[in-house]
Design a protein around this motif. Structure first.
Motif, PDB file in Angstrom:
ATOM      1  N   SER A 130      -6.206   1.512 -18.607  1.00 59.40           N
ATOM      2  CA  SER A 130      -7.628   1.790 -18.799  1.00 59.40           C
ATOM      3  C   SER A 130      -8.166   2.794 -17.790  1.00 59.40           C
ATOM      4  O   SER A 130      -9.198   3.409 -18.020  1.00 59.40           O
ATOM      5  CB  SER A 130      -8.435   0.494 -18.682  1.00 59.40           C
ATOM      6  N   GLN A 131      -7.456   2.953 -16.643  1.00 58.27           N
ATOM      7  CA  GLN A 131      -7.918   3.843 -15.564  1.00 58.27           C
ATOM      8  C   GLN A 131      -9.316   3.462 -15.068  1.00 58.27           C
ATOM      9  O   GLN A 131     -10.088   4.311 -14.642  1.00 58.27           O
ATOM     10  CB  GLN A 131      -7.906   5.300 -16.046  1.00 58.27           C
ATOM     11  N   THR A 160       3.060   6.219  -7.563  1.00 58.35           N
ATOM     12  CA  THR A 160       1.726   5.834  -8.031  1.00 58.35           C
ATOM     13  C   THR A 160       0.924   5.185  -6.915  1.00 58.35           C
ATOM     14  O   THR A 160      -0.244   5.526  -6.680  1.00 58.35           O
ATOM     15  CB  THR A 160       1.843   4.854  -9.214  1.00 58.35           C
ATOM     16  N   TYR A 161       1.538   4.247  -6.187  1.00 55.37           N
ATOM     17  CA  TYR A 161       0.807   3.531  -5.155  1.00 55.37           C
ATOM     18  C   TYR A 161       0.606   4.369  -3.901  1.00 55.37           C
ATOM     19  O   TYR A 161      -0.391   4.192  -3.190  1.00 55.37           O
ATOM     20  CB  TYR A 161       1.487   2.198  -4.862  1.00 55.37           C
ATOM     21  N   LEU A 162       1.494   5.320  -3.655  1.00 61.64           N
ATOM     22  CA  LEU A 162       1.260   6.227  -2.532  1.00 61.64           C
ATOM     23  C   LEU A 162       0.099   7.171  -2.822  1.00 61.64           C
ATOM     24  O   LEU A 162      -0.675   7.521  -1.923  1.00 61.64           O
ATOM     25  CB  LEU A 162       2.536   7.012  -2.218  1.00 61.64           C
ATOM     26  N   GLU A 163      -0.050   7.600  -4.072  1.00 62.70           N
ATOM     27  CA  GLU A 163      -1.214   8.409  -4.436  1.00 62.70           C
ATOM     28  C   GLU A 163      -2.492   7.591  -4.286  1.00 62.70           C
ATOM     29  O   GLU A 163      -3.521   8.092  -3.808  1.00 62.70           O
ATOM     30  CB  GLU A 163      -1.060   8.914  -5.869  1.00 62.70           C
ATOM     31  N   TRP A 164      -2.410   6.335  -4.690  1.00 65.18           N
ATOM     32  CA  TRP A 164      -3.544   5.413  -4.517  1.00 65.18           C
ATOM     33  C   TRP A 164      -3.854   5.254  -3.021  1.00 65.18           C
ATOM     34  O   TRP A 164      -5.014   5.263  -2.599  1.00 65.18           O
ATOM     35  CB  TRP A 164      -3.166   4.085  -5.150  1.00 65.18           C
ATOM     36  N   ALA A 165      -2.805   5.110  -2.208  1.00 70.15           N
ATOM     37  CA  ALA A 165      -2.969   4.991  -0.757  1.00 70.15           C
ATOM     38  C   ALA A 165      -3.651   6.229  -0.184  1.00 70.15           C
ATOM     39  O   ALA A 165      -4.538   6.132   0.674  1.00 70.15           O
ATOM     40  CB  ALA A 165      -1.605   4.789  -0.102  1.00 70.15           C
ATOM     41  N   SER A 166      -3.240   7.402  -0.661  1.00 68.24           N
ATOM     42  CA  SER A 166      -3.851   8.649  -0.192  1.00 68.24           C
ATOM     43  C   SER A 166      -5.346   8.662  -0.478  1.00 68.24           C
ATOM     44  O   SER A 166      -6.155   9.118   0.354  1.00 68.24           O
ATOM     45  CB  SER A 166      -3.166   9.839  -0.871  1.00 68.24           C
ATOM     46  N   GLU A 167      -5.727   8.152  -1.640  1.00 68.83           N
ATOM     47  CA  GLU A 167      -7.153   8.093  -1.988  1.00 68.83           C
ATOM     48  C   GLU A 167      -7.895   7.118  -1.082  1.00 68.83           C
ATOM     49  O   GLU A 167      -9.055   7.356  -0.708  1.00 68.83           O
ATOM     50  CB  GLU A 167      -7.297   7.696  -3.456  1.00 68.83           C
ATOM     51  N   ASN A 168      -7.232   6.005  -0.710  1.00 67.85           N
ATOM     52  CA  ASN A 168      -7.867   5.067   0.219  1.00 67.85           C
ATOM     53  C   ASN A 168      -8.098   5.707   1.584  1.00 67.85           C
ATOM     54  O   ASN A 168      -9.141   5.517   2.207  1.00 67.85           O
ATOM     55  CB  ASN A 168      -7.013   3.808   0.358  1.00 67.85           C
ATOM     56  N   PHE A 169      -7.118   6.473   2.073  1.00 66.00           N
ATOM     57  CA  PHE A 169      -7.310   7.185   3.334  1.00 66.00           C
ATOM     58  C   PHE A 169      -8.465   8.175   3.222  1.00 66.00           C
ATOM     59  O   PHE A 169      -9.310   8.279   4.122  1.00 66.00           O
ATOM     60  CB  PHE A 169      -6.019   7.919   3.717  1.00 66.00           C
ATOM     61  N   LEU A 190     -14.998  -0.654   5.546  1.00 63.30           N
ATOM     62  CA  LEU A 190     -14.091   0.347   4.984  1.00 63.30           C
ATOM     63  C   LEU A 190     -14.129   0.272   3.463  1.00 63.30           C
ATOM     64  O   LEU A 190     -14.472  -0.765   2.881  1.00 63.30           O
ATOM     65  CB  LEU A 190     -12.664   0.104   5.490  1.00 63.30           C
ATOM     66  N   LYS A 191     -13.755   1.365   2.807  1.00 58.59           N
ATOM     67  CA  LYS A 191     -13.817   1.452   1.356  1.00 58.59           C
ATOM     68  C   LYS A 191     -12.407   1.514   0.762  1.00 58.59           C
ATOM     69  O   LYS A 191     -11.524   2.186   1.309  1.00 58.59           O
ATOM     70  CB  LYS A 191     -14.606   2.699   0.936  1.00 58.59           C
ATOM     71  N   PHE A 192     -12.248   0.842  -0.392  1.00 57.55           N
ATOM     72  CA  PHE A 192     -10.950   0.822  -1.053  1.00 57.55           C
ATOM     73  C   PHE A 192     -11.119   0.887  -2.564  1.00 57.55           C
ATOM     74  O   PHE A 192     -12.058   0.310  -3.120  1.00 57.55           O
ATOM     75  CB  PHE A 192     -10.170  -0.450  -0.682  1.00 57.55           C
ATOM     76  N   ARG A 193     -10.192   1.579  -3.198  1.00 54.40           N
ATOM     77  CA  ARG A 193     -10.176   1.639  -4.659  1.00 54.40           C
ATOM     78  C   ARG A 193      -9.410   0.435  -5.187  1.00 54.40           C
ATOM     79  O   ARG A 193      -8.317   0.127  -4.706  1.00 54.40           O
ATOM     80  CB  ARG A 193      -9.498   2.919  -5.166  1.00 54.40           C
ATOM     81  N   VAL A 194      -9.972  -0.229  -6.203  1.00 51.83           N
ATOM     82  CA  VAL A 194      -9.280  -1.334  -6.863  1.00 51.83           C
ATOM     83  C   VAL A 194      -9.319  -1.105  -8.369  1.00 51.83           C
ATOM     84  O   VAL A 194     -10.166  -0.382  -8.887  1.00 51.83           O
ATOM     85  CB  VAL A 194      -9.903  -2.706  -6.513  1.00 51.83           C
ATOM     86  N   ASN A 195      -8.382  -1.707  -9.050  1.00 57.09           N
ATOM     87  CA  ASN A 195      -8.314  -1.644 -10.504  1.00 57.09           C
ATOM     88  C   ASN A 195      -7.993  -3.054 -10.993  1.00 57.09           C
ATOM     89  O   ASN A 195      -6.878  -3.543 -10.782  1.00 57.09           O
ATOM     90  CB  ASN A 195      -7.240  -0.646 -10.948  1.00 57.09           C
ATOM     91  N   LEU A 196      -8.961  -3.694 -11.620  1.00 56.80           N
ATOM     92  CA  LEU A 196      -8.793  -5.084 -12.041  1.00 56.80           C
ATOM     93  C   LEU A 196      -8.078  -5.225 -13.367  1.00 56.80           C
ATOM     94  O   LEU A 196      -7.673  -6.332 -13.734  1.00 56.80           O
ATOM     95  CB  LEU A 196     -10.167  -5.765 -12.153  1.00 56.80           C
ATOM     96  N   PHE A 197      -7.905  -4.110 -14.097  1.00 57.31           N
ATOM     97  CA  PHE A 197      -7.492  -4.222 -15.499  1.00 57.31           C
ATOM     98  C   PHE A 197      -6.058  -3.770 -15.774  1.00 57.31           C
ATOM     99  O   PHE A 197      -5.443  -4.239 -16.717  1.00 57.31           O
ATOM    100  CB  PHE A 197      -8.453  -3.412 -16.383  1.00 57.31           C
ATOM    101  N   ASP A 198      -5.518  -2.853 -14.982  1.00 52.50           N
ATOM    102  CA  ASP A 198      -4.269  -2.193 -15.380  1.00 52.50           C
ATOM    103  C   ASP A 198      -3.008  -2.776 -14.758  1.00 52.50           C
ATOM    104  O   ASP A 198      -1.911  -2.477 -15.222  1.00 52.50           O
ATOM    105  CB  ASP A 198      -4.332  -0.705 -15.026  1.00 52.50           C
ATOM    106  N   TYR A 199      -3.138  -3.569 -13.699  1.00 53.50           N
ATOM    107  CA  TYR A 199      -1.967  -4.064 -12.989  1.00 53.50           C
ATOM    108  C   TYR A 199      -2.116  -5.556 -12.753  1.00 53.50           C
ATOM    109  O   TYR A 199      -3.226  -6.090 -12.736  1.00 53.50           O
ATOM    110  CB  TYR A 199      -1.791  -3.334 -11.645  1.00 53.50           C
TER     111      TYR A 199
END
Length: 714
Positions: A512-513, A587-596, A523-532
């Motif tokens: 669903s992205q 995928t998760y390293l790209e997500w990590a980069s966005e969190n940084f 601190l701020k973090f991206r989460v996705n409740l639907f895809d994983y």
């Protein structure tokens, strides 16, 4: 002249009516096409204006062809020299067959031999064959004992309009898109100034075809090349006059057009592709394309319009189970346009979608009024159309869930938990927390809150529980969570957490992205409740993240099996000199980069490494002052060594100790409920079990949610 306009199966009646509308009175529907006769200008008009025809063939000859010899002789009688110039290249395409003529390539070869022999005898020369880009193409159709030899006036198929510069995944064929629009009643809606919406627009085919249809734009007006251009009987003046007429009609039609189209897609590449195609179609002022998931579509103004789409339906893009919520959301958004019977005199909205699976259409919870069978390529599909009026949808408006007495017990427990947690949540400014964890046996689920959204994980019911009962209880959970916490249905993710075998704990569940940003500790973090299965932020590790922040000042920090690197961000916030985060998943390293990036920690001092942790540890030579390692219980990735935390934790920790700086500390965590640390094998280390201190107050009911140890050299 006799012509045959081909089309996809199921479109024959539509194509016949369309050709009659062009003034071709004797159009007769046949299998996979429509026969008609008339002057060449009528064939030109059919090719320029038809939205449904795939090709237009000129019949050259029909004759008996019971075998190869009869096929050759009949084809050799055709005056091909009247159709080809000496320099013209050609190709023959065989179709059909009979008892003796069983191979289409052999059929094509016999007709090719006849054509070549005929021209050699008539002109003393042999024309050239070009199977890839011929000037002229001929079709040889064998049906029973009959052969029909035709000249393909179209060249390439007529669905190639000339505007598509970019295509997305599984693009809808333009001729099928036009058929869907006709069946859904778009011409009448457009004539009244209605709007068109495509929630899954992909590369924009439906959007462009809809506005061209509404604006009287001939669908082949942009195309530059046709097969008839190298034909000896081509009437260039007549063709140009027809194109000039079509250009003027398009100018007037678009000038007076009131209808507008709006396309949405969650894939940014699809949006870019659609925008590109819209510009090439000359419709930038009539079509708006935006990146948006169907769950968040805005409700457009206007009292009439059509919502039509080609959602993914499994065979090409996604799995069936993950698509059901998408279709439910389509139905939810369509119901936002419901009108009462008293309002429909001024017009009303309709909806339609094409799918190969009736269960997906049913998942919309909309009552369809008509169903039309189509082929999308080789796939059997159907178009479902829906009247969006209260009367038409009365029986299908979702009924409120009837709650059982046991469900009211769950409601009371949820209220009690919220009341108990509220003071501390407020005092510690915690906005992401667990509010319920299988407190009642009949409602075995974990419920986590993420700043106005809910994540419900149902524990897999035992086989003694009827599936209908488990499903009812899950609906009751969702209903009560929505009511008590004032959370909209579309912001509640519901999953079933099954017992895991040797598989990744980060297995993808959907696409669903639908990301959101939450806060923890400022601190701020991206989460996705639907895809994983997991969301990107392990809520039970909240104290561990705070502990790392407390210890990190001036340290060289290493995070192994880093996932989305939330712990590394806390280390950076605590003043770590450097952070290194290692994980195998890009995928998760790209997500990590966005969190940084969200927290403005960027630069070479914050390193993300894609690697198998065990192999990386064996090769690493740098030293680290603080190492955080949180491995999965099991992993059998094809790109990494097989891993079992119980079996392999000693070797893992010894490898970590090899790169631990003097005075350094290892924080070791894992979520294997049966885990036992091998104290004897690790006797050379100073070990402190800090599990009790590392479990947050909202997880107090589950003291085995994880294990945690602080380890240093003796």
């Amino acid at each position: 002249m006799d012509f045959f306009a081909t089309c996809a199966r199921g479109l024959e009646e539509l194509l016949r009516d369309e050709l009659i509308g062009f003034g071709i009175a004797d159009a007769r529907a046949s299998s996979s096409g429509v026969r008609f006769s008339g002057e060449l200008k009528q064939a030109y008009r059919a090719m320029l204006y038809s939205r449904l025809a795939s090709r237009v063939l000129l019949t050259l000859s029909e004759f008996e062809a019971v075998d190869a010899e009869a096929l050759y002789e009949g084809a050799r009688d055709i005056p091909f020299e009247m159709h080809l110039r000496p320099e013209t290249t050609f190709a023959i395409h065989g179709q059909g067959g009979n008892r003796d003529l069983t191979h289409t390539q052999f059929i094509a070869m016999k007709v090719k031999d006849a054509l070549v022999d005929r021209l050699r005898a008539e002109r003393g020369m042999r024309p050239n064959v070009d199977t890839d880009h011929p000037h002229l193409s001929f079709e040889a159709l064998i049906r029973g004992d009959k052969a029909v030899i035709s000249l393909d006036l179209s060249g390439t198929p007529l669905n190639q309009r000339g505007y598509r510069r970019q295509a997305g995944d599984a693009p809808l064929r333009e001729t099928l898109a036009a058929a869907l629009l006709l069946r859904a009643g778009w011409p009448a809606i457009a004539a009244e100034g209605g709007q068109f919406i495509d929630p899954f627009c992909g590369s924009g085919t439906l959007l462009i075809e809809a506005i061209w249809m509404a604006g009287d734009v001939a669908p082949l007006l942009l195309r530059e090349r046709f097969g008839f251009e190298h034909w000896t009987h081509h009437d260039g003046a007549a063709w140009q006059a027809l194109r000039d007429e079509a250009a003027e009609r398009a100018r007037i039609g678009l000038q007076n057009l009131k209808a507008r189209a709006f396309g949405f897609d969650r894939d940014p590449q699809a949006v870019a592709s659609a925008q590109h195609n819209v510009r090439h179609a000359g419709l930038g002022g009539f079509i708006q394309v935006s990146k948006q998931d169907v769950a968040h579509l805005p409700r457009l103004q206007g009292d009439r319009g059509l919502i039509l789409s080609n959602p993914p339906y499994g065979e090409r893009l996604s799995d069936h189970d993950s698509l059901m919520p998408i279709y439910r959301r389509f139905g939810d958004k369509a119901r936002a346009y419901l009108q009462s019977a008293t309002d429909t005199e001024q017009g009303h909205w309709r909806a339609a979608l094409i799918t190969s699976d009736p269960a997906l259409a049913k998942a919309t919870e909309l009552r369809y009024d008509k169903r039309y069978a189509f082929l999308n390529g080789a796939l059997e599909c159907a178009l479902y159309t829906f009247e969006l009026t209260d009367t038409a949808q009365a029986a299908f408006v979702p009924k409120p869930v009837q709650l059982s007495d046991a469900a009211e017990g769950f409601r009371n427990r949820l209220r009690k938990n919220l009341k108990h947690l509220a003071p501390r949540l407020k005092r510690e400014q915690v906005s992401c927390y667990r509010v319920y964890d299988a407190d009642l046996p009949d409602y075995a689920a974990a419920i986590d809150i993420y700043e106005g959204a809910a994540h419900i994980q149902e524990y897999e019911a035992p086989k003694t529980i009827e599936p209908q009962t488990a499903q009812r209880r899950l609906k009751e959970l969702s209903t009560i969570v929505s009511e008590e916490l004032k959370i909209p249905r579309e912001l509640i993710a519901v999953k079933t957490r099954r017992s895991r075998t040797r598989e990744s704990q980060y297995e993808k569940q959907g696409d669903s992205q639908r990301f959101m940003t939450v806060e923890e500790g400022g601190l701020k973090f991206r989460v996705n409740l639907f895809d994983y299965l997991d969301t990107g932020l392990f809520l039970d590790h909240r104290p561990l993240r705070a502990r790392v922040r407390e210890l990190a000042s001036g340290k060289r920090f290493l995070n192994l099996f880093c996932y989305t690197a939330t712990v590394s961000v806390f280390a950076a916030a605590g003043g770590a000199r450097t952070t290194t985060s290692v994980d195998l998943s890009r995928t998760y390293l790209e997500w990590a980069s966005e969190n940084f990036a969200l927290n403005h920690f960027e630069g070479r001092e914050h390193r993300l490494v894609q690697a198998d942790v065990l192999r990386w540890l064996a090769a690493e030579t740098s030293r680290y002052d603080l190492i955080y390692v949180d491995p999965p219980t099991f992993s059998n990735s094809k790109r990494a060594e097989d891993f079992d935390v119980q079996r392999d934790h000693v070797a893992l920790l010894q490898a970590c100790a090899n790169i631990l700086a003097p005075g350094g500390l290892i924080l070791f965590s894992n979520n294997n409920r049966r885990f036992k640390l091998d104290q004897e094998a690790l006797s050379g280390f100073r070990i402190q079990d800090v599990t009790a201190k590392s479990i947050p107050f909202d997880f107090a009911r589950d003291d085995k949610i994880h294990h945690c140890f602080e380890i240093s050299r003796s």
